[in-house]
Design a protein around this motif. Structure first.
Motif, short mmCIF file in Angstrom:
data_model
loop_
_atom_site.label_atom_id
_atom_site.label_comp_id
_atom_site.label_asym_id
_atom_site.label_seq_id
_atom_site.Cartn_x
_atom_site.Cartn_y
_atom_site.Cartn_z
N PRO A 268 -11.51 -3.96 -51.07
CA PRO A 268 -11.38 -2.51 -50.91
C PRO A 268 -10.71 -2.12 -49.59
CG PRO A 268 -13.64 -3.11 -51.51
CD PRO A 268 -12.92 -4.37 -51.19
N ALA A 269 -9.88 -1.08 -49.63
CA ALA A 269 -9.26 -0.55 -48.41
C ALA A 269 -10.31 0.20 -47.61
CB ALA A 269 -8.11 0.38 -48.75
N VAL A 270 -11.30 0.78 -48.32
CA VAL A 270 -12.47 1.39 -47.68
C VAL A 270 -13.68 0.89 -48.46
CG1 VAL A 270 -13.68 3.54 -47.16
CG2 VAL A 270 -11.20 3.43 -46.92
N LEU B 30 -10.73 0.92 -53.89
CA LEU B 30 -10.02 -0.33 -54.15
C LEU B 30 -8.69 0.06 -54.80
CD1 LEU B 30 -10.02 -3.46 -54.32
CD2 LEU B 30 -11.09 -3.24 -56.56
N TYR B 31 -7.58 -0.20 -54.11
CA TYR B 31 -6.28 0.15 -54.69
C TYR B 31 -5.98 -0.77 -55.86
CZ TYR B 31 -5.14 3.33 -50.86
OH TYR B 31 -5.13 4.39 -49.98
N PRO B 32 -5.30 -0.25 -56.87
CA PRO B 32 -4.97 -1.08 -58.03
C PRO B 32 -4.24 -2.34 -57.56
CG PRO B 32 -4.31 1.20 -58.42
CD PRO B 32 -4.77 1.12 -56.99
N GLY C 145 -9.38 3.44 -35.47
CA GLY C 145 -9.32 2.01 -35.76
C GLY C 145 -7.87 1.57 -35.81
N PRO C 146 -7.64 0.26 -35.84
CA PRO C 146 -6.26 -0.24 -35.83
C PRO C 146 -5.52 0.08 -37.13
CG PRO C 146 -7.83 -2.06 -36.03
CD PRO C 146 -8.63 -0.82 -35.82
N SER C 147 -4.22 -0.09 -37.11
CA SER C 147 -3.39 0.18 -38.28
C SER C 147 -3.90 -0.59 -39.51
CB SER C 147 -1.95 -0.22 -37.96
OG SER C 147 -1.14 0.12 -39.04
N GLY C 148 -4.01 0.10 -40.62
CA GLY C 148 -4.39 -0.54 -41.87
C GLY C 148 -5.90 -0.66 -42.08
N CYS C 149 -6.72 -0.08 -41.19
CA CYS C 149 -8.17 -0.26 -41.30
C CYS C 149 -8.80 0.67 -42.33
CB CYS C 149 -8.84 -0.07 -39.94
SG CYS C 149 -8.83 1.64 -39.38
N GLY C 150 -8.03 1.64 -42.85
CA GLY C 150 -8.57 2.50 -43.91
C GLY C 150 -8.84 3.94 -43.49
N LYS C 151 -8.29 4.37 -42.37
CA LYS C 151 -8.53 5.74 -41.88
C LYS C 151 -7.94 6.78 -42.83
CE LYS C 151 -6.21 4.98 -38.08
NZ LYS C 151 -5.80 3.58 -38.24
N SER C 152 -6.64 6.65 -43.11
CA SER C 152 -5.99 7.64 -43.98
C SER C 152 -6.60 7.60 -45.37
CB SER C 152 -4.49 7.37 -44.07
OG SER C 152 -3.90 7.53 -42.82
N THR C 153 -6.92 6.42 -45.85
CA THR C 153 -7.53 6.31 -47.18
C THR C 153 -8.85 7.08 -47.22
OG1 THR C 153 -6.48 4.15 -47.48
CG2 THR C 153 -8.32 4.68 -48.95
N SER C 154 -9.67 6.94 -46.18
CA SER C 154 -10.95 7.66 -46.13
C SER C 154 -10.71 9.16 -46.18
CB SER C 154 -11.70 7.33 -44.83
OG SER C 154 -11.89 5.95 -44.70
N THR D 285 -7.12 9.12 -35.95
CA THR D 285 -6.15 8.64 -34.96
C THR D 285 -6.33 7.14 -34.77
OG1 THR D 285 -5.40 8.84 -32.67
CG2 THR D 285 -7.74 9.17 -33.05
N HIS D 286 -5.27 6.47 -34.30
CA HIS D 286 -5.45 5.05 -33.95
C HIS D 286 -5.62 4.92 -32.44
CE1 HIS D 286 -1.12 5.72 -33.47
NE2 HIS D 286 -1.28 4.92 -32.44
N ASP D 287 -5.59 6.08 -31.74
CA ASP D 287 -5.61 6.09 -30.29
C ASP D 287 -7.04 6.31 -29.79
OD1 ASP D 287 -5.48 6.76 -27.61
OD2 ASP D 287 -3.74 8.06 -27.82
N ASP E 35 -4.68 14.11 -40.06
CA ASP E 35 -4.27 12.71 -40.02
C ASP E 35 -3.19 12.52 -38.96
OD1 ASP E 35 -3.80 10.07 -40.45
OD2 ASP E 35 -3.52 10.24 -42.62
N GLU E 36 -3.57 12.00 -37.82
CA GLU E 36 -2.65 11.75 -36.70
C GLU E 36 -1.73 12.95 -36.44
OE1 GLU E 36 -1.85 8.17 -35.49
OE2 GLU E 36 -3.06 7.04 -36.91
N PRO E 37 -2.28 14.14 -36.24
CA PRO E 37 -1.42 15.33 -36.14
C PRO E 37 -0.60 15.37 -34.84
CG PRO E 37 -3.67 15.92 -35.64
CD PRO E 37 -3.70 14.49 -36.10
#
Ligand SMILES: Nc1ncnc2c1ncn2[C@@H]1O[C@H](COP(=O)(O)OP(=O)(O)OP(=O)(O)O)[C@@H](O)[C@H]1O
Ligand SMILES: [Mg+2]
Length: 358
Positions: A19-21, A12-14, A38-47, A193-195, A160-162
């Motif tokens: 929660p983002a995840v 949960l971001y301040p 998953g789509p943009s903003g779904c929490g991939k990078s956060t995970s 990836t979002h792809d 992360d999306e390399p």
């Protein structure tokens, strides 16, 4: 090498209100290539950043092997991360970029040189070791970023999306190289990836996230054949699965002028939820085309691909995509009767989106 476990891991971001995840539960096997999509903003990078130790975990735990790393600093986790922008040091040569982490770790010069040369050979970078990053192509820079991760022989690779900075053609060839390299090295890998095509072609298993919630984790084959809900059904596959809301009738559903049989279990589950309709999913390759009956669609666009073709049609505002053989392509503006092939129709609850059919 090691397994990775997300045990109800939550971020949960301040200042955030949700929660983002959210209670992510995921077990990644030793040596496995798992793709988070998953789509943009779904929490991939956060995970991924939680696993790397770059983001606080507010609930649950994260384990690498049987070590609880939830509150360990990144440097103690034995992971290597490849970022989207590669983050190479511009003033250092390729060799120094690749060996930097080893130098920091206090390894001697000869060992560093040997490990860097080994990795360079694997990545086809030997002739570029003395160049600076700015004198490399995008694909070569991407490989240097990979090399920097490889030389450390970590327990886990995080990516992360390399490939997002590469052009379409290079992306396709590089994804094959990365998947092959990972198989050779056998290092547990979590790849974001979002792809969905990238996810399906690279992953041993794929985990689909939406709004911070895990939707399904499965092999690419199972994910395609048996999506767990409407979201996954629409997200995985290209062109996407056709999703049509249809009325329930005796023993089945009404698909245009035809009745398509549906299992008793699926129908009673829908009835229990008080629904008068279900949403059926049909992949473009799973329609039968007939002379009468079914759903009568008007052909709007035909995409000819040689071996086969895609017909983009519609009926009362409902778009339908049908795959046809390359030599049976209908005329634009003509009508087509389509009906789901027996046993190839997916049934979902219209109200909850959950899968009802087997
Ligand atoms: N530092 C932050 N502070 C507050 N909210 C954040 C922060 N970083 C990300 N978020 C929010 O958390 C959610 C998940 O973000 P995340 O970066 O994990 O998404 P993503 O799936 O990687 O998306 P993308 O495909 O666009 O990279 C988003 O709603 C985002 O706005
Ligand atoms: Mg991201």
């Amino acid at each position: 090498m090691a397994s990775v476990t997300f045990d109800k891991a939550t971020r949960l971001y301040p200042g955030g209100d949700k929660p983002a995840v959210d209670q992510l539960e995921l077990e990644i096997e030793d040596g496995e290539f798992l793709v988070l999509v998953g789509p943009s903003g779904c929490g991939k990078s956060t995970s991924l950043r939680m696993l790397a130790g770059l983001e606080d975990v507010n609930g649950g735990a994260i384990r690498i092997g049987d070590r609880d790393v939830t509150h360990l600093p990144p440097k103690d986790r034995d992971i290597a991360m490849v970022f989207q922008n590669y983050a190479l040091y511009p003033h250092m040569t390729v060799a120094d970029n690749m060996g930097f982490a080893l130098k920091i770790a206090g390894e001697d010069k000869a060992t560093i040189r040997r490990k860097v040369e080994e990795a360079a050979k694997m990545l086809d970078l030997t002739q570029y070791l003395d160049r600076k990053p700015k004198a490399l192509s995008g694909g070569q820079r991407q490989r240097v970023a990979m090399g920097r991760a490889i030389v450390r022989k970590p327990q886990v690779f995080l990516m992360d999306e390399p490939l997002s900075n590469l052009d379409a053609k290079l992306r396709v060839s590089t994804r094959t190289q990365i998947a092959a390299l990972q198989r050779d090295l056998g290092i547990t890998t979590v790849y974001v990836t979002h792809d969905q095509v990238e996810a399906m072609t690279m992953g041993d298993r794929v985990a689909v996230l939406k709004d911070g919630l895990l939707q399904q984790v499965d092999t690419p084959r199972n994910m395609y054949d048996r999506p767990a809900n409407l979201f996954v059904a629409g997200f995985i596959g290209s062109p996407a699965m056709n999703l049509v809301e249809v009325p329930i009738t005796d023993g089945g559903v009404k698909f245009g002028d035809s009745v398509v049989p549906v299992s008793r279990e699926a129908l009673s589950a829908a009835a229990d939820a008080g629904d008068k309709t279900v949403t059926v999913g049909v992949r473009p390759e799973h329609f039968d085309i007939g002379e009468t009956g079914g759903l009568t669609i008007t052909v709007n666009v035909v995409e000819e691909l040689g071996a086969d073709g895609y017909v983009y049609g519609s009926k009362d505002g409902q778009d339908i995509v049908v795959r046809v053989g390359g030599r049976q392509v209908p005329e634009k503006g003509s009508s087509l009767h389509v009906v789901p092939r027996a046993g190839e129709m997916h049934v979902f609850s219209t109200s909850t989106g959950a899968r009802l059919s087997d």
